[in-house]
Motif scaffolding. Structure first.
Motif, PDB file in Angstrom:
ATOM      1  N   ASN A   1       0.836  -1.205   0.000  1.00  0.00           N
ATOM      2  CA  ASN A   1       0.000   0.000   0.000  1.00  0.00           C
ATOM      3  C   ASN A   1       0.871   1.256   0.000  1.00  0.00           C
ATOM      4  O   ASN A   1       0.560   2.237  -0.680  1.00  0.00           O
ATOM      5  N   ILE A   2       1.951   1.237   0.763  1.00  0.00           N
ATOM      6  CA  ILE A   2       2.853   2.389   0.820  1.00  0.00           C
ATOM      7  C   ILE A   2       3.457   2.636  -0.550  1.00  0.00           C
ATOM      8  O   ILE A   2       3.516   3.781  -1.017  1.00  0.00           O
ATOM      9  N   ARG A   3       3.888   1.572  -1.218  1.00  0.00           N
ATOM     10  CA  ARG A   3       4.442   1.734  -2.576  1.00  0.00           C
ATOM     11  C   ARG A   3       3.401   2.325  -3.525  1.00  0.00           C
ATOM     12  O   ARG A   3       3.697   3.219  -4.319  1.00  0.00           O
ATOM     13  N   ARG A   4       2.149   1.824  -3.455  1.00  0.00           N
ATOM     14  CA  ARG A   4       1.099   2.360  -4.329  1.00  0.00           C
ATOM     15  C   ARG A   4       0.790   3.817  -3.990  1.00  0.00           C
ATOM     16  O   ARG A   4       0.539   4.624  -4.888  1.00  0.00           O
ATOM     17  N   LEU A   5       0.793   4.167  -2.707  1.00  0.00           N
ATOM     18  CA  LEU A   5       0.571   5.569  -2.318  1.00  0.00           C
ATOM     19  C   LEU A   5       1.650   6.467  -2.906  1.00  0.00           C
ATOM     20  O   LEU A   5       1.356   7.537  -3.444  1.00  0.00           O
ATOM     21  N   LEU A   6       2.891   6.036  -2.817  1.00  0.00           N
ATOM     22  CA  LEU A   6       4.002   6.844  -3.335  1.00  0.00           C
ATOM     23  C   LEU A   6       3.962   6.966  -4.859  1.00  0.00           C
ATOM     24  O   LEU A   6       4.370   7.987  -5.413  1.00  0.00           O
ATOM     25  N   ARG A   7       3.459   5.922  -5.531  1.00  0.00           N
ATOM     26  CA  ARG A   7       3.331   5.972  -6.994  1.00  0.00           C
ATOM     27  C   ARG A   7       2.053   6.669  -7.435  1.00  0.00           C
ATOM     28  O   ARG A   7       1.851   6.899  -8.627  1.00  0.00           O
ATOM     29  N   GLY A   8       1.167   6.961  -6.495  1.00  0.00           N
ATOM     30  CA  GLY A   8      -0.097   7.597  -6.835  1.00  0.00           C
ATOM     31  C   GLY A   8      -1.121   6.628  -7.396  1.00  0.00           C
ATOM     32  O   GLY A   8      -2.033   7.028  -8.109  1.00  0.00           O
ATOM     33  N   GLU A   9      -0.992   5.349  -7.060  1.00  0.00           N
ATOM     34  CA  GLU A   9      -1.875   4.325  -7.616  1.00  0.00           C
ATOM     35  C   GLU A   9      -2.782   3.667  -6.584  1.00  0.00           C
ATOM     36  O   GLU A   9      -3.498   2.720  -6.916  1.00  0.00           O
ATOM     37  N   GLU A  10      -2.762   4.136  -5.360  1.00  0.00           N
ATOM     38  CA  GLU A  10      -3.564   3.509  -4.308  1.00  0.00           C
ATOM     39  C   GLU A  10      -5.050   3.790  -4.518  1.00  0.00           C
ATOM     40  O   GLU A  10      -5.441   4.870  -4.958  1.00  0.00           O
ATOM     41  N   HIS A  11      -5.861   2.815  -4.192  1.00  0.00           N
ATOM     42  CA  HIS A  11      -7.308   2.947  -4.312  1.00  0.00           C
ATOM     43  C   HIS A  11      -7.823   3.921  -3.257  1.00  0.00           C
ATOM     44  O   HIS A  11      -7.521   3.793  -2.085  1.00  0.00           O
ATOM     45  N   SER A  12      -8.605   4.888  -3.692  1.00  0.00           N
ATOM     46  CA  SER A  12      -9.199   5.865  -2.787  1.00  0.00           C
ATOM     47  C   SER A  12     -10.625   5.465  -2.478  1.00  0.00           C
ATOM     48  O   SER A  12     -11.376   5.088  -3.375  1.00  0.00           O
TER      49      SER A  12
END
Length: 121
Positions: free
Chosen positions: A88-99
């Motif tokens: 999740n942290i990696r996706r947040l940093l890449r801007g790809e995390e589900h909102s």
């Protein structure tokens, strides 16, 4: 977490950790729950709210319960929850995390720029 009934798969420990700590440090869990809910409403990211709430729990326990075995347990559980959220942290940093609010969306540019800046150092 990692239940035999679901082939050792499961969540990331937030609810399980909260349940354990609810009996040991109810005031800290209550404050952490308010922080978690506020962050979900503000950001739309459940994972980000969970990570921040887990990281804040040892601080709350220290100030509300003092040093002792509950603090050590809380530190261990917080570390486990944060490690369990690596993807999740990696996706947040890449801007790809589900909102929660808008489906997939980009993380704010300031967070992304910070992540990019760390990559160059």
């Amino acid at each position: 977490m990692f239940s035999i009934y679901v082939r050792f798969k499961g969540g990331k420990g937030v609810a399980t950790s909260s349940g354990v700590l609810l009996a040991l440090a109810p005031a800290a869990v209550g404050i952490s729950l308010l922080i978690w809910g506020s962050l979900v409403l503000l950001t739309g990211y459940v994972s980000l709210a969970s990570i921040i709430s887990a990281a804040i729990m040892p601080i709350l326990v220290y100030f509300l319960n003092g040093p002792g075995p509950v603090l050590w347990l809380t530190l261990g559980l917080a570390a486990f929850v944060v490690v369990a959220h690596r993807a999740n942290i990696r996706r947040l940093l890449r801007g790809e995390e589900h909102s929660f609010r808008r489906g997939r969306e980009k993380v704010s540019s300031s967070v992304k720029q910070t992540a990019e800046g760390r990559g160059r150092e």
